[in-house]
Design a protein around this motif. Structure first.
Motif, PDB file in Angstrom:
ATOM      1  N   GLU A  63     106.789  25.221  10.426  1.00  0.00           N
ATOM      2  CA  GLU A  63     107.255  24.089  11.221  1.00  0.00           C
ATOM      3  C   GLU A  63     108.781  23.992  11.130  1.00  0.00           C
ATOM      4  OE1 GLU A  63     105.325  20.523  10.115  1.00  0.00           O
ATOM      5  OE2 GLU A  63     103.293  21.275  10.518  1.00  0.00           O
ATOM      6  N   PRO A  64     109.458  23.647  12.215  1.00  0.00           N
ATOM      7  CA  PRO A  64     110.931  23.648  12.190  1.00  0.00           C
ATOM      8  C   PRO A  64     111.541  22.580  11.289  1.00  0.00           C
ATOM      9  CG  PRO A  64     110.108  22.776  14.264  1.00  0.00           C
ATOM     10  CD  PRO A  64     108.930  23.324  13.541  1.00  0.00           C
ATOM     11  N   ASP A  65     110.783  21.515  10.990  1.00  0.00           N
ATOM     12  CA  ASP A  65     111.325  20.477  10.127  1.00  0.00           C
ATOM     13  C   ASP A  65     110.724  20.508   8.730  1.00  0.00           C
ATOM     14  OD1 ASP A  65     108.811  19.819  10.964  1.00  0.00           O
ATOM     15  OD2 ASP A  65     109.238  17.712  11.371  1.00  0.00           O
ATOM     16  N   SER A  66     110.076  21.620   8.364  1.00  0.00           N
ATOM     17  CA  SER A  66     109.542  21.740   7.007  1.00  0.00           C
ATOM     18  C   SER A  66     110.679  21.908   6.010  1.00  0.00           C
ATOM     19  CB  SER A  66     108.575  22.913   6.918  1.00  0.00           C
ATOM     20  OG  SER A  66     109.236  24.138   7.194  1.00  0.00           O
ATOM     21  N   GLU A  67     110.360  21.646   4.765  1.00  0.00           N
ATOM     22  CA  GLU A  67     111.397  21.690   3.726  1.00  0.00           C
ATOM     23  C   GLU A  67     111.950  23.098   3.561  1.00  0.00           C
ATOM     24  OE1 GLU A  67     111.921  20.558  -1.022  1.00  0.00           O
ATOM     25  OE2 GLU A  67     110.001  20.277   0.003  1.00  0.00           O
ATOM     26  N   PHE A  68     111.094  24.111   3.650  1.00  0.00           N
ATOM     27  CA  PHE A  68     111.550  25.485   3.477  1.00  0.00           C
ATOM     28  C   PHE A  68     112.493  25.898   4.595  1.00  0.00           C
ATOM     29  CE2 PHE A  68     110.903  30.019   4.438  1.00  0.00           C
ATOM     30  CZ  PHE A  68     111.382  30.580   3.261  1.00  0.00           C
ATOM     31  N   VAL A  69     112.137  25.576   5.836  1.00  0.00           N
ATOM     32  CA  VAL A  69     112.975  25.957   6.980  1.00  0.00           C
ATOM     33  C   VAL A  69     114.312  25.226   6.939  1.00  0.00           C
ATOM     34  CG1 VAL A  69     113.117  25.938   9.497  1.00  0.00           C
ATOM     35  CG2 VAL A  69     110.971  26.527   8.379  1.00  0.00           C
ATOM     36  N   VAL A  70     114.293  23.951   6.595  1.00  0.00           N
ATOM     37  CA  VAL A  70     115.543  23.194   6.526  1.00  0.00           C
ATOM     38  C   VAL A  70     116.460  23.761   5.449  1.00  0.00           C
ATOM     39  CG1 VAL A  70     116.512  20.941   5.967  1.00  0.00           C
ATOM     40  CG2 VAL A  70     114.530  21.085   7.457  1.00  0.00           C
ATOM     41  N   ARG A  71     115.874  24.082   4.296  1.00  0.00           N
ATOM     42  CA  ARG A  71     116.693  24.644   3.221  1.00  0.00           C
ATOM     43  C   ARG A  71     117.206  26.032   3.585  1.00  0.00           C
ATOM     44  NH1 ARG A  71     114.143  23.967  -2.577  1.00  0.00           N
ATOM     45  NH2 ARG A  71     114.335  21.827  -1.798  1.00  0.00           N
ATOM     46  N   TRP A  72     116.375  26.814   4.255  1.00  0.00           N
ATOM     47  CA  TRP A  72     116.825  28.149   4.652  1.00  0.00           C
ATOM     48  C   TRP A  72     117.939  28.066   5.701  1.00  0.00           C
ATOM     49  CZ3 TRP A  72     117.457  32.943   3.599  1.00  0.00           C
ATOM     50  CH2 TRP A  72     117.778  33.847   4.609  1.00  0.00           C
ATOM     51  N   ASN A  73     117.855  27.130   6.621  1.00  0.00           N
ATOM     52  CA  ASN A  73     118.926  26.983   7.615  1.00  0.00           C
ATOM     53  C   ASN A  73     120.262  26.671   6.955  1.00  0.00           C
ATOM     54  OD1 ASN A  73     117.252  27.509   9.799  1.00  0.00           O
ATOM     55  ND2 ASN A  73     116.710  25.360  10.091  1.00  0.00           N
ATOM     56  N   THR A 133     108.591  30.738  13.467  1.00  0.00           N
ATOM     57  CA  THR A 133     108.933  29.318  13.423  1.00  0.00           C
ATOM     58  C   THR A 133     108.525  28.657  14.730  1.00  0.00           C
ATOM     59  OG1 THR A 133     110.816  29.791  11.985  1.00  0.00           O
ATOM     60  CG2 THR A 133     110.778  27.650  13.064  1.00  0.00           C
ATOM     61  N   ALA A 134     107.695  27.633  14.629  1.00  0.00           N
ATOM     62  CA  ALA A 134     107.202  26.939  15.818  1.00  0.00           C
ATOM     63  C   ALA A 134     108.336  26.180  16.507  1.00  0.00           C
ATOM     64  CB  ALA A 134     106.077  25.985  15.442  1.00  0.00           C
ATOM     65  N   PHE A 135     108.100  25.817  17.740  1.00  0.00           N
ATOM     66  CA  PHE A 135     109.075  25.051  18.511  1.00  0.00           C
ATOM     67  C   PHE A 135     108.357  23.936  19.243  1.00  0.00           C
ATOM     68  CE2 PHE A 135     107.484  28.255  21.374  1.00  0.00           C
ATOM     69  CZ  PHE A 135     107.387  27.624  22.600  1.00  0.00           C
ATOM     70  N   VAL A 136     109.127  22.943  19.672  1.00  0.00           N
ATOM     71  CA  VAL A 136     108.580  21.791  20.384  1.00  0.00           C
ATOM     72  C   VAL A 136     108.483  22.118  21.862  1.00  0.00           C
ATOM     73  CG1 VAL A 136     108.896  19.348  20.908  1.00  0.00           C
ATOM     74  CG2 VAL A 136     109.560  20.238  18.672  1.00  0.00           C
ATOM     75  N   ALA A 137     107.310  21.883  22.410  1.00  0.00           N
ATOM     76  CA  ALA A 137     107.118  22.152  23.837  1.00  0.00           C
ATOM     77  C   ALA A 137     107.996  21.221  24.669  1.00  0.00           C
ATOM     78  CB  ALA A 137     105.647  21.957  24.212  1.00  0.00           C
ATOM     79  N   PRO A 138     108.771  21.754  25.618  1.00  0.00           N
ATOM     80  CA  PRO A 138     109.672  20.886  26.406  1.00  0.00           C
ATOM     81  C   PRO A 138     108.950  19.811  27.207  1.00  0.00           C
ATOM     82  CG  PRO A 138     110.256  23.212  26.644  1.00  0.00           C
ATOM     83  CD  PRO A 138     108.928  23.172  25.958  1.00  0.00           C
ATOM     84  N   ASN A 139     107.730  20.104  27.698  1.00  0.00           N
ATOM     85  CA  ASN A 139     107.016  19.122  28.514  1.00  0.00           C
ATOM     86  C   ASN A 139     106.343  18.041  27.692  1.00  0.00           C
ATOM     87  OD1 ASN A 139     105.152  20.747  27.331  1.00  0.00           O
ATOM     88  ND2 ASN A 139     104.080  21.319  29.216  1.00  0.00           N
ATOM     89  N   SER A 140     106.421  18.095  26.353  1.00  0.00           N
ATOM     90  CA  SER A 140     105.787  17.081  25.499  1.00  0.00           C
ATOM     91  C   SER A 140     106.792  16.116  24.894  1.00  0.00           C
ATOM     92  CB  SER A 140     105.005  17.763  24.372  1.00  0.00           C
ATOM     93  OG  SER A 140     105.876  18.471  23.515  1.00  0.00           O
ATOM     94  N   ARG A 141     108.026  16.150  25.360  1.00  0.00           N
ATOM     95  CA  ARG A 141     109.058  15.289  24.787  1.00  0.00           C
ATOM     96  C   ARG A 141     109.193  13.972  25.527  1.00  0.00           C
ATOM     97  NH1 ARG A 141     113.861  19.828  23.891  1.00  0.00           N
ATOM     98  NH2 ARG A 141     112.773  21.023  22.268  1.00  0.00           N
ATOM     99  N   VAL A 142     108.124  13.540  26.190  1.00  0.00           N
ATOM    100  CA  VAL A 142     108.178  12.271  26.915  1.00  0.00           C
ATOM    101  C   VAL A 142     108.290  11.111  25.944  1.00  0.00           C
ATOM    102  CG1 VAL A 142     106.962  10.791  28.544  1.00  0.00           C
ATOM    103  CG2 VAL A 142     106.843  13.282  28.782  1.00  0.00           C
ATOM    104  N   PHE A 143     107.529  11.185  24.846  1.00  0.00           N
ATOM    105  CA  PHE A 143     107.563  10.114  23.853  1.00  0.00           C
ATOM    106  C   PHE A 143     107.447  10.747  22.471  1.00  0.00           C
ATOM    107  CE2 PHE A 143     105.455   7.003  21.091  1.00  0.00           C
ATOM    108  CZ  PHE A 143     106.350   5.953  21.211  1.00  0.00           C
TER     109      PHE A 143
END
Length: 735
Positions: A63-73, A133-143
């Motif tokens: 997941e892009p906001d997981s602790e491992f990904v955030v620390r790796w970034n 690494t997963a990403f957020v679908a653009p069409n699901s960002r309505v709410f």
């Protein structure tokens, strides 16, 4: 008959044996089936566990906001900055190795290649992570945050179409390949060719390495909010970027200086080749590999290339322009660390001065380089000053607001012509509030948080302090949480009247630090004064609790029975009237008899009433005791007097009888009259003595009462009213 009977017995026994064997076979078959089912289930479980264990960690979707990904970034951001620092160091590999020649610094090249390879491995691992690494679908960002796409093929296609080419171009080890494989494979390699080729490769690959940072920066800001958590860290980060730009400018200036020197040598060498100069100049002489050749030594003794390309020579025809300092200050032939710091200082100086300190020639490349320095200096220095100023202003913004507020307060007090003592109290309060809170509005911060989180924070902040109040220590956790949720902080300076006797009470105060003086005159009665000191753990304003516990309270707040004044600076928690009423109406546990008795025990109002009640009872007891003692003394005195009268009259009768019975009647009458007169005089004297004794005794009693106090002397006790008790009949007792 017997034989037939035996045959029937054998037949029956065989049938019984056959039935028993059948049952045993069926039992075995059922047991075997159960074992097979158990083994099949166990095998399926083992298979699923095996499949689960065989899934490697690198095949999992992150997941892009997981602790491992955030620390790796964050780690990869530092790696990218280090890569931007490493690549310009390739410009320092070509040095002036002798008179009129250049060479390749092999030792420095090995060190730079080692660190560059490590950075490339980090970049390669980052590419492999982005495929998982997963990403957020653009069409699901309505709410909200949107839905994550966990499909590996969709993730790979999106990455290949978007950022893969830039990441791949930044990861390729092009400088290592050129230095250690391409240049040695050439037929006639020279330091000049290596310089031109290496500079071109590094500059080409520097662009994608720089572009990698921008999406990484956006990703970090999206997941964590900001790269720098503090103002000083943000200022240091921007200063580091500015120094990195200075490092790049300095390295580019050095490699351009080396190329300018090589261009001058080649120009003068071609001039000597066209003339009948013996020995003639050869391009190979400009490489330090031919430094020990006899031909070059002979050419070096007779050539004019070095003198014509000397930056100290004022008669030279070649203009070095802004690159002359590299040779006049002997930067090109210095050791690496001296060379590096000089170039870093040149880049920092040029960017900070917007290129105004540069003296250029008419060479077009030099002019373009000066334009780039001037433009970068203007943009980067303005960005640095703006960012650092905003970061530093954020650290002092509240301090500046407090100064403005303090100045406004001073102007208002001067305009309203407040007395000096009031002005001093206002200044003390403003100063004390700033020291205690640093200008932070805690209530607004807590109101913006969710309810559960706000409860947890309030519990952490005030539960231990509330439990220090003995009255609240006997409450359950649910009731304490409800009270802690509604507590607000209260700050008071020295000599501040929190409430006065007779004023309405609108809040209860629970003292955390400091001391308060609580006094009462019982409604202004003369001769009555009671004062106590409230310390941490005590509370005041208990009249409000009595008012809140009444089933149908009046709309008016209760009047205070005490005057509360701060003796020192006081920090306390306040529970407002409406909040206390809400807690009392929602939690019936607050109406229990146990808490009622605890409230009476720890309430200073009840303690004052109890002490005055005991004092009045004691004075009544002393009064009765003195009256009883006086009556006993009077009774004892009169008893003694009567006994003396009885003995004296009995003695006179005995004396009369002894004088003789034969006296005349006249003599008897006269003596009887004399005795009666004497008895009357004696009784009058006794009465006067008794009244005098009673007066003396009463005077002593008054003196004793006067010694006990004016109230005891007057024998009239002031009536101290008992505090009001709430009506608990409407509620069922919890206990």
């Amino acid at each position: 008959m017997e034989g037939k009977k035996k045959g029937n017995d054998k037949k029956g026994s065989w049938e019984e044996k056959k039935g028993w064997n059948g049952r045993r076979r069926r039992r075995r078959r059922r047991r075997k089936d159960m074992h097979n089912i158990a083994y099949s289930r166990l095998g399926g479980l083992q298979k699923s566990l095996t499949l689960y264990r065989k899934v490697p960690w690198w095949d999992k979707i992150l997941e892009p906001d997981s602790e491992f990904v955030v620390r790796w970034n964050l780690i990869f951001l530092v790696t990218c900055l280090f890569a931007l620092f490493i690549d310009p160091l390739y410009f320092y590999l070509i040095i002036i190795g002798g008179p009129g020649c250049m060479r390749f610094n092999t030792r420095l090249g090995i060190v730079i290649t080692f660190f560059r390879t490590i950075v490339d491995f980090f970049s390669l691992f980052h590419i492999s992570m982005k495929f998982r690494t997963a990403f957020v679908a653009p069409n699901s960002r309505v709410f909200g945050r949107g839905d994550l796409v966990m499909d590996p093929s969709a993730i790979a296609m999106r990455y290949l179409k978007k950022d893969f080419l830039i990441d791949l171009a930044a990861t390729l080890p092009l400088p290592q390949i050129v230095i250690w494989f391409v240049l040695p494979a050439l037929k006639n390699p020279s330091a000049s060719h290596a310089n031109h080729t290496l500079a071109l490769i590094v500059l080409i690959q520097y662009a994608p390495r720089l572009f990698v940072i921008f999406p990484l920066n956006r990703q970090i800001n999206k997941t964590t909010g900001a790269i720098a958590k503090t103002a000083w860290a943000g200022a240091a980060y921007n200063l580091l970027l500015y120094l990195l730009a200075s490092h790049v400018i300095g390295a580019a200036w050095y490699v351009a200086s080396i190329q300018r020197q090589d261009e001058c040598w080649k120009l003068e060498c071609r001039k000597e080749m066209n003339k009948t100069h013996s020995p003639s100049c050869k391009p190979i002489f400009l490489d330090c590999e031919s430094l020990d050749k006899p031909e070059r030594k002979a050419w070096l003794r007779s050539t004019h290339v070095l003198t014509n390309c000397d930056a100290f020579n004022d008669e030279k025809n070649f203009e070095f322009g802004m690159f002359a300092d590299a040779f006049t200050d002997e930067v090109a032939s210095a050791v690496f660390y001296e060379k590096y710091f000089y170039c870093l200082w040149f880049g920092l100086k040029s960017l900070s001065a917007y290129g105004q300190n540069l003296t250029t020639s008419t060479y077009s490349g030099e002019i373009l380089f000066s334009i780039v320095i001037c433009s970068m200096g203007l943009v980067l220095f303005s960005h640095l000053i703006g960012q650092v100023q905003s970061y530093l202003q954020s650290t002092t913004a509240r301090l500046e607001q407090w100064r403005v507020k303090r100045r406004d307060t001073e102007e208002w007090m001067t305009h309203r012509q407040l007395p000096l003592h009031l002005q001093e109290r206002v200044r003390r309060f403003v100063q004390y509030k700033w020291i205690a809170t640093r200008g932070v509005d805690e209530e607004s911060i807590l109101r913006s948080l969710p309810l559960d989180l706000r409860r947890q924070i309030q519990r952490h902040l005030s539960l231990a302090l509330v439990r220090r109040v003995p009255f609240f220590a006997q409450m359950d956790a649910q009731l304490l949480d409800a009270i802690c949720e509604r507590l607000v902080s209260s700050l008071n300076t020295k000599d501040t009247f929190l409430t006065r006797e007779g004023d309405p009470v609108n809040e209860m105060l629970f003292i955390i630090r400091g001391q308060l003086e609580s006094s009462t005159t019982n409604g202004g009665r003369s001769g009555f004064f009671n004062s106590i000191t409230l310390r941490p753990g005590d509370f005041c304003g208990e009249e409000l609790l009595t008012w809140a516990l009444v089933p149908t309270p009046s709309l008016n707040f209760p009047s205070s029975t005490r005057t509360v004044k701060s003796l020192t600076e006081v920090e306390a928690f306040a529970l407002r009237a409406e909040d206390l009423k809400f807690v009392a109406s929602q939690f019936k546990r607050l109406h229990s008899k146990k808490l009622q008795h605890a409230f009476r025990y720890y309430s200073h109002q009840w303690r004052t009433w109890g002490s005055c009640f005991i004092q009045a009872a004691w004075r009544r007891y002393v009064k009765r005791k003195l009256a009883m003692e006086l009556a006993r003394q009077e009774e004892l005195y009169y008893t003694n007097i009567l006994d003396q009268d009885h003995h004296s009259s009995h003695g006179n009768e005995m004396m009369v009888g002894s004088e003789g019975v034969g006296e005349t009647s006249s003599t008897h009458g006269s003596s009887k009259t004399t005795i009666t007169t004497n008895n009357k005089k004696q009784n009058l004297g006794i009465t006067m003595l008794a009244s005098k004794f009673a007066a003396n005794t009463r005077r002593g009693v008054h003196q004793k009462l006067a010694a006990l106090g004016p109230d005891a002397a007057s024998l009239k006790m002031p009536k101290l009213f008992k505090p009001d008790e709430p009506d608990f009949s409407a509620f069922q007792d919890d206990n």
